[in-house]
Design an enzyme around this catalytic site. Structure first.
Site, PDB file in Angstrom:
ATOM      1  N   CYS A 199       0.812  -1.231   0.000  1.00  0.00           N
ATOM      2  CA  CYS A 199       0.000   0.000   0.000  1.00  0.00           C
ATOM      3  C   CYS A 199       0.841   1.275   0.000  1.00  0.00           C
ATOM      4  CB  CYS A 199      -0.944   0.011   1.196  1.00  0.00           C
ATOM      5  SG  CYS A 199      -2.228  -1.219   1.055  1.00  0.00           S
TER       6      CYS A 199
HETATM    7  N1  COA Z   1     -20.422  -8.876   7.943  1.00  0.00           N
HETATM    8  C1  COA Z   1     -20.908  -9.039   9.190  1.00  0.00           C
HETATM    9  N2  COA Z   1     -20.124  -9.302  10.250  1.00  0.00           N
HETATM   10  C2  COA Z   1     -18.802  -9.412  10.046  1.00  0.00           C
HETATM   11  C3  COA Z   1     -18.237  -9.259   8.771  1.00  0.00           C
HETATM   12  C4  COA Z   1     -19.102  -8.987   7.693  1.00  0.00           C
HETATM   13  N3  COA Z   1     -18.639  -8.823   6.449  1.00  0.00           N
HETATM   14  N4  COA Z   1     -16.904  -9.415   8.865  1.00  0.00           N
HETATM   15  C5  COA Z   1     -16.623  -9.655  10.149  1.00  0.00           C
HETATM   16  N5  COA Z   1     -17.759  -9.651  10.863  1.00  0.00           N
HETATM   17  C6  COA Z   1     -17.923  -9.908  12.307  1.00  0.00           C
HETATM   18  C7  COA Z   1     -16.741 -10.686  12.857  1.00  0.00           C
HETATM   19  O1  COA Z   1     -16.923 -12.065  12.669  1.00  0.00           O
HETATM   20  C8  COA Z   1     -16.758 -10.272  14.303  1.00  0.00           C
HETATM   21  O2  COA Z   1     -17.758 -11.020  14.986  1.00  0.00           O
HETATM   22  P1  COA Z   1     -17.504 -11.498  16.492  1.00  0.00           P
HETATM   23  O3  COA Z   1     -17.350 -10.230  17.293  1.00  0.00           O
HETATM   24  O4  COA Z   1     -18.735 -12.272  16.800  1.00  0.00           O
HETATM   25  O5  COA Z   1     -16.254 -12.324  16.457  1.00  0.00           O
HETATM   26  C9  COA Z   1     -17.208  -8.821  14.262  1.00  0.00           C
HETATM   27  O6  COA Z   1     -17.898  -8.675  13.014  1.00  0.00           O
HETATM   28  C10 COA Z   1     -16.047  -7.848  14.322  1.00  0.00           C
HETATM   29  O7  COA Z   1     -15.055  -8.266  13.379  1.00  0.00           O
HETATM   30  P2  COA Z   1     -13.625  -7.598  13.281  1.00  0.00           P
HETATM   31  O8  COA Z   1     -12.844  -8.262  12.197  1.00  0.00           O
HETATM   32  O9  COA Z   1     -13.017  -7.559  14.639  1.00  0.00           O
HETATM   33  O10 COA Z   1     -14.063  -6.142  12.809  1.00  0.00           O
HETATM   34  P3  COA Z   1     -13.258  -4.780  12.891  1.00  0.00           P
HETATM   35  O11 COA Z   1     -14.071  -3.811  13.618  1.00  0.00           O
HETATM   36  O12 COA Z   1     -11.837  -4.971  13.292  1.00  0.00           O
HETATM   37  O13 COA Z   1     -13.254  -4.305  11.358  1.00  0.00           O
HETATM   38  C11 COA Z   1     -11.703  -4.173   9.498  1.00  0.00           C
HETATM   39  C12 COA Z   1     -12.594  -5.064  10.367  1.00  0.00           C
HETATM   40  C13 COA Z   1     -10.947  -5.032   8.504  1.00  0.00           C
HETATM   41  C14 COA Z   1     -12.608  -3.187   8.762  1.00  0.00           C
HETATM   42  C15 COA Z   1     -10.722  -3.372  10.399  1.00  0.00           C
HETATM   43  O14 COA Z   1     -10.069  -4.234  11.301  1.00  0.00           O
HETATM   44  C16 COA Z   1      -9.660  -2.624   9.634  1.00  0.00           C
HETATM   45  O15 COA Z   1      -9.971  -1.788   8.814  1.00  0.00           O
HETATM   46  N6  COA Z   1      -8.388  -2.873   9.956  1.00  0.00           N
HETATM   47  C17 COA Z   1      -7.265  -2.215   9.328  1.00  0.00           C
HETATM   48  C18 COA Z   1      -7.257  -2.586   7.924  1.00  0.00           C
HETATM   49  C19 COA Z   1      -6.094  -2.029   7.159  1.00  0.00           C
HETATM   50  O16 COA Z   1      -5.743  -0.911   7.248  1.00  0.00           O
HETATM   51  N7  COA Z   1      -5.515  -2.861   6.373  1.00  0.00           N
HETATM   52  C20 COA Z   1      -4.507  -2.441   5.519  1.00  0.00           C
HETATM   53  C21 COA Z   1      -4.648  -3.247   4.308  1.00  0.00           C
HETATM   54  S1  COA Z   1      -3.659  -2.547   3.132  1.00  0.00           S
END
Ligand code: COA
Length: 372
Positions: free
Chosen positions: A156
């Site tokens: 990225c």
């Molecule tokens: N729809 C519904 N629920 C979902 C889901 C979806 N598509 N994806 C995950 N969930 C659920 C999970 O299973 C979890 O359930 P649980 O609490 O029962 O275990 C809950 O939602 C929270 O999931 P989590 O993965 O912890 O969500 P989050 O708030 O961390 O958000 C991201 C996920 C990826 C958006 C976030 O972590 C993020 O943006 N991280 C940084 C990403 C980044 O910068 N990456 C760089 C890549 S270049």
């Protein structure tokens, strides 16, 4: 020593766009089919069923509403769940070169230049469609550019690392005009069958033209300073390497696509990025109050809100830290350049801003620019 400037920028946006609702409908249909095909194992308690995705979760967790893609039908086909891209013969332009030509053409036109004026092309992206010959050399040839070209990959952060490399060569005098181009086909390495990440990425291509500021024909952004930094982490990883065959691992394994531990990335990258920008600015004698705009990597709205507040020392004013991720999703290295390209033309001489990208590696790159 020449002071490098950005004199042109351009964005190629694929026509097709997928809304959260469309994406979720395809994923849920896939999950239902997968669960039906595995009823016996699920009932025996051997495997967990796949849960449905939800548009509400996607919007609240990421801020993403749509993503542009090179192929929509293949991604939304519950029996496929990845793009279908036309294979091209070796004597036809590759898909990355084609995307690059559009974005580079826009950057060149803005600067009043054409391909022959360019003597360096860097194709900086988080994935390249082949190992060699370099995509950048193909782009160089298609543009009729001079000099030399090479590919680079810092995930990225590729765009800002590419800008630093090009800016350094202009400062040193080894090149005169450089295109840094970022064709990102993230749909090719995203795992659309994993609800934790299926909403994250989109496709796009950005380009910037750099040249010595005092040679610019058009309005320009002087590059006052650049800084790059890396720190190893496995929390964002893709294992699809050329040694798959040698490792006897040719099957379609989950780790051959994008994988991340999103929560850890969130926690570890935020302080790294905020500290990087603040130190870079302090070393150049820039204050938070100098920043008219902050163009950040576009991965997550909450993440950007946090970094913007930390860097500025207060909640950013409306439009001061523009997000484009609601329309494009995370486009890897291209995100901060889309934000710059779409939200900079209103700025006037003396206005300052910082372009910052960050991501896998971990990696962070910042570029301090001033409107001339
Ligand atoms: N729809 C519904 N629920 C979902 C889901 C979806 N598509 N994806 C995950 N969930 C659920 C999970 O299973 C979890 O359930 P649980 O609490 O029962 O275990 C809950 O939602 C929270 O999931 P989590 O993965 O912890 O969500 P989050 O708030 O961390 O958000 C991201 C996920 C990826 C958006 C976030 O972590 C993020 O943006 N991280 C940084 C990403 C980044 O910068 N990456 C760089 C890549 S270049």
């Amino acid at each position: 020593m020449s002071l490098p400037a950005i004199t042109g920028h351009g964005v190629f946006t694929p026509e097709a766009s997928i809304s959260n609702d469309e994406l979720v409908a395809a994923f849920n249909a896939y999950a239902d089919r997968w669960n039906a095909a595995h009823t016996a194992e699920i009932e025996a308690g051997d495997i967990e069923p796949l849960s449905h995705s939800s548009s509400e979760f996607i919007l609240s967790a990421s801020g993403i509403e749509h993503r542009h893609v090179m192929d929509k039908a293949g991604i939304l086909d519950p029996d496929r769940m990845y793009p279908r891209l036309r294979p091209r013969p070796d004597d036809a332009p590759g898909i990355m070169a084609e995307m690059a030509l559009d974005a580079c053409g826009k950057a060149l036109r803005m600067a009043g230049r054409d391909g022959r004026d360019v003597d360096l092309v860097i194709c900086a992206a988080s994935n390249h469609e082949r190992a060699y010959p370099a995509i950048a050399i193909e782009i160089q040839q298609l543009l009729g550019a001079q000099g030399f070209a090479f590919d680079m990959n810092v995930a990225c952060s590729s765009a800002t690392f590419g800008i630093q490399a090009a800016a350094d060569m202009i400062r040193a005098g080894s090149v005169r005009r450089a295109l840094v181009v970022n064709p990102e086909i993230c749909s090719g390495h995203l795992e659309w069958r994993d609800r934790d990440c299926h909403f994250i990425f989109g496709d796009v291509c950005t380009a910037v033209l750099l040249e010595p500021g005092d040679e610019a024909d058009a309005s320009r952004w002087d590059i006052r300073s650049t800084r790059c930094s890396t720190q190893f982490s496995n929390n964002i990883r893709n294992n699809n390497g050329f040694l798959r065959r040698a490792h006897d691992q040719m099957e379609d394994r989950r780790d051959m696509q994008f994988m991340q531990n999103g929560r850890k990335v969130f926690k570890e990258v935020l302080p790294m990025v905020s500290a990087h920008i603040l130190e870079h600015m302090a070393d150049e004698g820039w204050q938070a109050s100098d920043l008219k705009r902050v163009w950040l990597h576009q991965a997550n709205k909450t993440m950007n809100d946090f970094i913007g507040k930390k860097v500025l020392g207060r909640v950013p004013e409306t439009g001061q830290q523009p997000n484009i991720l609601q329309d494009y999703a995370n486009t890897s290295s291209a995100g901060s350049i889309i934000a710059f390209s779409k939200h900079s033309e209103d700025m006037t001489a003396g206005d300052r801003g910082v372009i910052c990208s960050f991501g896998a590696g971990y990696s962070v790159g910042s570029v301090l620019v001033e409107r001339a």
